[in-house]
Structure formats: C-alpha cells, structure tokens
Design an enzyme around this catalytic site. Sequence first.
Site, PDB file in Angstrom:
ATOM      1  N   GLY A  12       6.231 -11.666   7.663  1.00 25.38           N
ATOM      2  CA  GLY A  12       6.253 -10.274   7.220  1.00 25.38           C
ATOM      3  C   GLY A  12       5.285  -9.466   8.073  1.00 25.38           C
ATOM      4  N   ALA A  14       2.166  -8.758   7.751  1.00 25.79           N
ATOM      5  CA  ALA A  14       0.824  -9.315   7.985  1.00 25.79           C
ATOM      6  C   ALA A  14       0.872 -10.385   9.080  1.00 25.79           C
ATOM      7  CB  ALA A  14       0.284  -9.902   6.680  1.00 25.79           C
ATOM      8  N   LYS A  36       9.674 -19.969   5.836  1.00 27.72           N
ATOM      9  CA  LYS A  36      10.574 -20.883   5.107  1.00 27.72           C
ATOM     10  C   LYS A  36      11.998 -20.340   5.051  1.00 27.72           C
ATOM     11  CE  LYS A  36       9.248 -19.046   0.562  1.00 27.72           C
ATOM     12  NZ  LYS A  36       8.730 -19.365  -0.764  1.00 27.72           N
ATOM     13  N   GLN A  48      10.270   0.442   0.586  1.00 27.31           N
ATOM     14  CA  GLN A  48      11.082   1.657   0.659  1.00 27.31           C
ATOM     15  C   GLN A  48      10.243   2.898   0.951  1.00 27.31           C
ATOM     16  OE1 GLN A  48      13.512   2.310  -2.817  1.00 27.31           O
ATOM     17  NE2 GLN A  48      14.731   0.468  -2.520  1.00 27.31           N
ATOM     18  N   GLY A  49       9.268   3.170   0.050  1.00 27.81           N
ATOM     19  CA  GLY A  49       8.563   4.458   0.058  1.00 27.81           C
ATOM     20  C   GLY A  49       7.886   4.761   1.376  1.00 27.81           C
ATOM     21  N   GLU A 116       3.689   9.800  -3.567  1.00 28.80           N
ATOM     22  CA  GLU A 116       4.008   8.860  -4.653  1.00 28.80           C
ATOM     23  C   GLU A 116       2.900   8.924  -5.697  1.00 28.80           C
ATOM     24  OE1 GLU A 116       5.002   4.968  -3.066  1.00 28.80           O
ATOM     25  OE2 GLU A 116       6.160   5.906  -1.479  1.00 28.80           O
ATOM     26  N   HIS A 244       6.537  -2.358 -11.144  1.00 28.62           N
ATOM     27  CA  HIS A 244       7.014  -1.069 -10.637  1.00 28.62           C
ATOM     28  C   HIS A 244       7.767  -0.393 -11.772  1.00 28.62           C
ATOM     29  CE1 HIS A 244       8.826   2.042  -8.258  1.00 28.62           C
ATOM     30  NE2 HIS A 244       8.131   1.658  -7.206  1.00 28.62           N
ATOM     31  N   GLU A 377      -0.096  -9.509   1.244  1.00 31.39           N
ATOM     32  CA  GLU A 377      -0.033  -9.543  -0.225  1.00 31.39           C
ATOM     33  C   GLU A 377      -0.649 -10.803  -0.814  1.00 31.39           C
ATOM     34  OE1 GLU A 377       3.657  -8.135  -1.823  1.00 31.39           O
ATOM     35  OE2 GLU A 377       3.147  -8.802  -3.846  1.00 31.39           O
ATOM     36  N   SER A 393      -0.128  -1.062   0.578  1.00 30.42           N
ATOM     37  CA  SER A 393      -0.151  -2.482   0.959  1.00 30.42           C
ATOM     38  C   SER A 393       0.301  -2.719   2.394  1.00 30.42           C
ATOM     39  CB  SER A 393       0.666  -3.325  -0.012  1.00 30.42           C
ATOM     40  OG  SER A 393       1.899  -2.745  -0.211  1.00 30.42           O
ATOM     41  N   LEU A 394       1.264  -1.944   2.869  1.00 31.72           N
ATOM     42  CA  LEU A 394       1.649  -2.110   4.276  1.00 31.72           C
ATOM     43  C   LEU A 394       0.441  -1.761   5.149  1.00 31.72           C
ATOM     44  CD1 LEU A 394       5.195  -0.451   4.115  1.00 31.72           C
ATOM     45  CD2 LEU A 394       4.707  -2.891   4.317  1.00 31.72           C
TER      46      LEU A 394
HETATM   47  P1  FAD Z   1       5.960 -10.760   3.175  1.00 32.71           P
HETATM   48  O1  FAD Z   1       6.485  -9.605   3.909  1.00 32.71           O
HETATM   49  O2  FAD Z   1       6.510 -11.012   1.839  1.00 32.71           O
HETATM   50  O3  FAD Z   1       6.178 -12.073   4.056  1.00 32.71           O
HETATM   51  C1  FAD Z   1       5.908 -13.348   3.520  1.00 32.71           C
HETATM   52  C2  FAD Z   1       6.361 -14.392   4.507  1.00 32.71           C
HETATM   53  O4  FAD Z   1       5.816 -15.663   4.159  1.00 32.71           O
HETATM   54  C3  FAD Z   1       7.874 -14.590   4.573  1.00 32.71           C
HETATM   55  O5  FAD Z   1       8.243 -14.758   5.922  1.00 32.71           O
HETATM   56  C4  FAD Z   1       8.082 -15.897   3.807  1.00 32.71           C
HETATM   57  O6  FAD Z   1       9.247 -16.596   4.153  1.00 32.71           O
HETATM   58  C5  FAD Z   1       6.839 -16.649   4.240  1.00 32.71           C
HETATM   59  N1  FAD Z   1       6.480 -17.761   3.364  1.00 32.71           N
HETATM   60  C6  FAD Z   1       6.099 -17.714   2.068  1.00 32.71           C
HETATM   61  N2  FAD Z   1       5.841 -18.956   1.608  1.00 32.71           N
HETATM   62  C7  FAD Z   1       6.064 -19.805   2.637  1.00 32.71           C
HETATM   63  C8  FAD Z   1       5.986 -21.214   2.791  1.00 32.71           C
HETATM   64  N3  FAD Z   1       5.650 -22.042   1.792  1.00 32.71           N
HETATM   65  N4  FAD Z   1       6.294 -21.754   3.997  1.00 32.71           N
HETATM   66  C9  FAD Z   1       6.679 -20.970   5.042  1.00 32.71           C
HETATM   67  N5  FAD Z   1       6.777 -19.622   4.946  1.00 32.71           N
HETATM   68  C10 FAD Z   1       6.469 -19.051   3.760  1.00 32.71           C
HETATM   69  N6  FAD Z   1       4.315  -1.543   0.077  1.00 32.71           N
HETATM   70  C11 FAD Z   1       3.994  -0.389   0.675  1.00 32.71           C
HETATM   71  O7  FAD Z   1       2.882  -0.233   1.184  1.00 32.71           O
HETATM   72  N7  FAD Z   1       4.897   0.614   0.746  1.00 32.71           N
HETATM   73  C12 FAD Z   1       6.143   0.512   0.221  1.00 32.71           C
HETATM   74  O8  FAD Z   1       6.946   1.439   0.325  1.00 32.71           O
HETATM   75  C13 FAD Z   1       6.499  -0.682  -0.441  1.00 32.71           C
HETATM   76  N8  FAD Z   1       7.701  -0.816  -1.024  1.00 32.71           N
HETATM   77  C14 FAD Z   1       8.052  -2.031  -1.544  1.00 32.71           C
HETATM   78  C15 FAD Z   1       9.331  -2.203  -2.049  1.00 32.71           C
HETATM   79  C16 FAD Z   1       9.738  -3.441  -2.503  1.00 32.71           C
HETATM   80  C17 FAD Z   1      11.138  -3.613  -3.043  1.00 32.71           C
HETATM   81  C18 FAD Z   1       8.836  -4.522  -2.467  1.00 32.71           C
HETATM   82  C19 FAD Z   1       9.266  -5.885  -2.941  1.00 32.71           C
HETATM   83  C20 FAD Z   1       7.551  -4.351  -2.001  1.00 32.71           C
HETATM   84  C21 FAD Z   1       7.142  -3.109  -1.543  1.00 32.71           C
HETATM   85  N9  FAD Z   1       5.868  -2.904  -1.054  1.00 32.71           N
HETATM   86  C22 FAD Z   1       5.539  -1.716  -0.461  1.00 32.71           C
HETATM   87  C23 FAD Z   1       4.924  -4.010  -0.954  1.00 32.71           C
HETATM   88  C24 FAD Z   1       4.947  -4.564   0.478  1.00 32.71           C
HETATM   89  O9  FAD Z   1       6.258  -4.508   0.973  1.00 32.71           O
HETATM   90  C25 FAD Z   1       4.457  -5.990   0.548  1.00 32.71           C
HETATM   91  O10 FAD Z   1       3.256  -6.120  -0.153  1.00 32.71           O
HETATM   92  C26 FAD Z   1       4.211  -6.401   1.987  1.00 32.71           C
HETATM   93  O11 FAD Z   1       5.346  -6.143   2.761  1.00 32.71           O
HETATM   94  C27 FAD Z   1       3.853  -7.869   2.050  1.00 32.71           C
HETATM   95  O12 FAD Z   1       3.804  -8.262   3.388  1.00 32.71           O
HETATM   96  P2  FAD Z   1       3.315  -9.721   3.751  1.00 32.71           P
HETATM   97  O13 FAD Z   1       3.403  -9.819   5.236  1.00 32.71           O
HETATM   98  O14 FAD Z   1       2.029  -9.993   3.106  1.00 32.71           O
HETATM   99  O15 FAD Z   1       4.379 -10.690   3.049  1.00 32.71           O
HETATM  100  C1  SIN Z   2       8.070   2.438  -3.693  1.00 30.43           C
HETATM  101  O1  SIN Z   2       8.663   2.839  -2.702  1.00 30.43           O
HETATM  102  O2  SIN Z   2       8.138   2.966  -4.804  1.00 30.43           O
HETATM  103  C2  SIN Z   2       7.216   1.240  -3.554  1.00 30.43           C
HETATM  104  C3  SIN Z   2       5.967   1.629  -2.881  1.00 30.43           C
HETATM  105  C4  SIN Z   2       4.943   0.558  -3.014  1.00 30.43           C
HETATM  106  O3  SIN Z   2       5.148  -0.437  -3.690  1.00 30.43           O
HETATM  107  O4  SIN Z   2       3.874   0.751  -2.429  1.00 30.43           O
END
Ligand code: FAD
Ligand code: SIN
Length: 533
Positions: A12, A14, A36, A48-49, A116, A244, A377, A393-394
């Site tokens: 993702g 991060a 995975k 989305q937002g 928001e 949410h 996250e 969070s992004l």
């Molecule tokens: P992720 O993007 O979830 O990536 C996790 C990765 O880890 C994936 O590749 C997964 O396959 C891998 N992984 C997990 N476990 C394992 C394992 N055991 N072995 C190998 N790989 C593994 N935040 C905002 O700031 N703005 C927004 O508008 C917003 N909208 C959102 C809307 C939705 C519907 C959702 C669900 C979240 C939203 N968020 C938003 C929150 C934000 O998207 C997430 O917090 C952020 O993208 C998390 O990024 P990350 O890189 O930490 O994890």
């Molecule tokens: C949303 O677009 O409402 C989600 C934004 C977020 O989780 O930060």
Amino acid sequence: MRQTDFLVIGSGIAGLTYALKVANQFPEKKVLVMTKASADETNTKYAQGGIAVVNDLENDSFAKHIEDTLIAGDGLCNEKVVEIVVKEGPERVQEIIDWGAKFDKEEDGDYKRGKEGGHSEFRILHHKDVTGKEMERALIDAVNRQANIEFIKHCFVVDIITQHHLGYLVNKATPDVECYGVYVLNLETNKIEKILAKITLLATGGNGQVYRTTTNPSIATGDGVAMVYRAKGRVENMEFIQFHPTALYEPSVRGHAFLITEAVRGDGGILRNLNGEAFMEKYDERKDLAPRDIVARAIDSEMKRTGTEHVWLDCRHFTKEKFTEHFPNIYEKCLSIGIDITKNMIPVAPAAHYSCGGIKTDEWGRSSIRNLYACGECASTGLHGANRLASNSLLEAMVFAHRCFIDATEKIGLTSFNTNIPDWNAKGTTEPKEMILITQSLKELQQVMSDYVGIVRNNVRLQRAMRRLDLLWEETEQLYESSSLSPQLLQLRNMITVGYLIVKGASFRKESRGLHFNTDYPGNSNLIQNIVL
Ligand code: FAD
Ligand code: SIN
C-alpha cells in the site's frame, strides 16, 4: 532461503513509498516488497476522500490543521508527532505528485480542495472519488521503473523471526528482541520459506475484517499487529476502532461494504433519519461535519431509536453534473443498485473503517523490536490519539515512510544477516480437512466483535466478548498445531489475536474517549494515557 537488505511487507501507500525511497538511495542494494495478494489489493486503493494537507497558506495554516487533528484525537494525540506530520506533509505530497499522481485542479490550475468532518478548512486534495486508486497506480508505476526493487505477490508473511526461533526464551521483559527476517507461506508452492533481511518494514495495513461489516477489503486482517504481539513487541491503543458513519447499506452484503465518502457531506450531503429528520443538529453544532466518532454514534443512536438498520444520506439537492464532477464512482455504484441520487436518498450505516492504534513506534517509525519498523495503518505513531481526523492517514503513511527511510539509511551499514536461522518446522501437521471450522469461527469472531465491541460498549459486553474469544482461540490453536498452514487459518488466528487486543484495550480503558464509548464510564474527566499491550 532468500536474503535482502531491505524487506518491505505490504504494497500500500506506506510500503511502496518507503521502498521507492530506500531503492533510490541505495541503487546497489536489494529491496524486496512482498504482499499476500495482488499488487494493488490494499486499503490504499479504496481511499476515496483524499489526502489532508496544508498547501494553501493564504487561506489555511499549519496551526489550524494541527488544532483540528488534536480536537479529533480527544486528548490522546502526541502533539510533537501531530506537528511533524502536518508540517512535513506538503513536501511528501509533492513527492507523490512528482512520481505521477494526479489531483483534481480548478480551471486556473490551483488544486481543488475538499472538506470532511472535523476540518476547519477546505484542504483535502483528491482525484475525483478514487484518490487512493490513483495514488496506488502512481506508486506501482514508479516501483516498476526502479530496477533494484523485487516485487513478490501472493506470499503470506507468517511470522517475524527473532531470537525465539534460535531457541532463546523471549518475553515482554527481554530487552533487545531483534528481527532477522520473516517466514512466509508461498501461496504458489504452499511451502514455508525463510527470508533473511537486515532491515524489515511492516506496512501491513488495517484490521476492519475483524468486524462483520467493514469498508476494508479482505486483506485487512491485522496480520502485522498480531505478528508483533506474538514476537513480544509493543502494541498500543487497539480499542480505538474508527467506524465510518456512511457505508452504503446493502442488506445482502457481508464483509466489504462500499464507502460513501465523507466528502459528500463536505459538499452538502445531509443525514436524515427514517422519518426524514436532519438529526445531526441534535448531537453537535458542527452537524453533519462533526468528527467521525460523534457522527457514527449519532447514527447508531438514531438507528436504535427508530428500530432501523440504516439512516439516509440526502443528496437530492445536487444536480447530476455537480455530483458526478466530484463523485462519479459513487454515482455509478448507486445507480447500479437502482438508486438515482438526484431522486432517491442513499441508505447508509456505520461500518468498521480504521484502526487508530497498532504497533507502537517512535517518531522515526521504529518499533520496540530492533531492525523492525512499522508504518501506515498498522502503526501507532501518536498522530491519531483516540480518533483519527479524516484524510490524515494517507498523509501519515507518507510522512512516516520517509522517516523510516531516513533512520534505516543510518542503520543499514551497522546491520548484518543472521544466517543461523532454522527452517520452518512443519512436522506432525496434515492438510486441514474441514474448512468449515475456519469459516464458521471467522463468522463467530465477526459477530462477537460487532455485537459486543462495536460503537457502544459496556463492561458486560466486553466480558462476554473475552470469554467467546478465549474459546475461539483455544479451538484455532488446536487447528494451527495440527494442520498445514493456509492463508485462511493464518488470518483467522491473526484476527482472533487482534480481537483479543481490542477487547483487552477496551477493558482497561475505564472512561469514554474518542472512539471508545463505554456506557459504564460515560465521562472522560480523568485522562487515561495510551494503553500499551
Ligand atoms: P494498505 O494499503 O492496506 O496495504 C497493506 C498491504 O499489506 C497490502 O499489500 C496487503 O496485502 C499486505 N499484507 C497484509 N498482511 C500481509 C501478510 N501477512 N503478508 C504479506 N502481505 C500482507 N485515508 C485517507 O487518508 N483518506 C481517505 O480518503 C481514505 N479513504 C478510505 C476509504 C476506504 C474505503 C478505506 C478502507 C480506507 C480509507 N482511508 C483513507 C484509510 C487509508 O486508505 C488507509 O489507512 C491506508 O491506505 C493504509 O495504507 P497502508 O499502506 O498502511 O496499508
Ligand atoms: C472518506 O472518504 O470518507 C474516508 C476518508 C478517510 O477515511 O480518511
């Protein structure tokens, strides 16, 4: 056995941001990214937002973004971390723009900025209503251009390798637990392999799948948090699960619910109860744009009061042109299930969305385990406190990916491989014959967490949840000891651990604060600090 200088678990925002940075800084070193699932199946893709950032200093200020974050966090944010994220944010956002991510612009070339809940200004950069998809696309394209990054998909990381695997006793009091790499289940060969790394980053995302309905895709099973807890690392503030307020209510959908972004309310969408009343003014003077904990609780209370499973989001005052300019994806999704948003209200209900707690890190993303960083996250940096401000969070993921990179840059020269790690021991295990045991236990877990550890909690519910989880844990451990490993079993085991950590944190927090609301302790006059497990 593989060896890599930098190991990144998760693809993702991060994981990929960090991978690009270390790979670019050390072109002669190997960077291995593992996921995975498929490359882009992440929470990031569904964002989305947008991304909250102050890049219009004429109309906004760092001080305001800091204040909004602190207010949402309800007394538990680490103020230094809040300042770091807000002030370093603009530079990080510019980097992803330079890597190719596109955010919507006005005709004069300035960015369009959305709003928001909890934000005092319009500061959210976005790409229509598919911001995360666009950011993930840009990151994957950039990773594909970087020669020294190897990207392995469909490999499930099972456990972090520490001194425990060398036969030493490791417990919470062990001072220098060290990470030497990971064991992974290769989903193509079904074999467990070991990967040695000098430096490992966990970027494994959230845990929404612990609940019956969630905006998170199926990958969000809290694996990183569970692995660190098993390895005797520190995890904190797990009780703060953000619901949410407005997931699309579709009675036939279990698991991954479609999100209706808060930006819809930022542009004027109004919540109404089943009697058509705009109810938010009864709960908070900021009405529909109050922070998420308040809006989600208000909806929960309206649903209980009127005995219904959803409320309405009213967008009928938008023209089709205005709505589709910002939210084309939501428009199409609603239409596909017979809802024309210019004529019909959208049924919405709260769904598990974001984990504010996680693997405890310092301000450089270092976990309590040596040579192991956590970011995104799965980490608890101190930014969100008791409730995350929307779209922070992004931003946090990018700022902390950079900070992990800076620290790892200094450390990589001082770290070497430990080549004495034994192979995984799979003796005495057989193919699991009864998949139904796993799927049924998962359903039970999600039911328990949703019924007893949801938006509103109390002591009796938490005690009940703990007893149910104990039983599920015992049964799942028996399966784990006797079966060859499958992703379903590993995820179930991780999710039960995460459920246990949420219930434990919630039971220790004898107050109501931010996202944790316990009717037995409705007040929050005595601040209870971070709960570290
Ligand atoms: P992720 O993007 O979830 O990536 C996790 C990765 O880890 C994936 O590749 C997964 O396959 C891998 N992984 C997990 N476990 C394992 C394992 N055991 N072995 C190998 N790989 C593994 N935040 C905002 O700031 N703005 C927004 O508008 C917003 N909208 C959102 C809307 C939705 C519907 C959702 C669900 C979240 C939203 N968020 C938003 C929150 C934000 O998207 C997430 O917090 C952020 O993208 C998390 O990024 P990350 O890189 O930490 O994890
Ligand atoms: C949303 O677009 O409402 C989600 C934004 C977020 O989780 O930060």
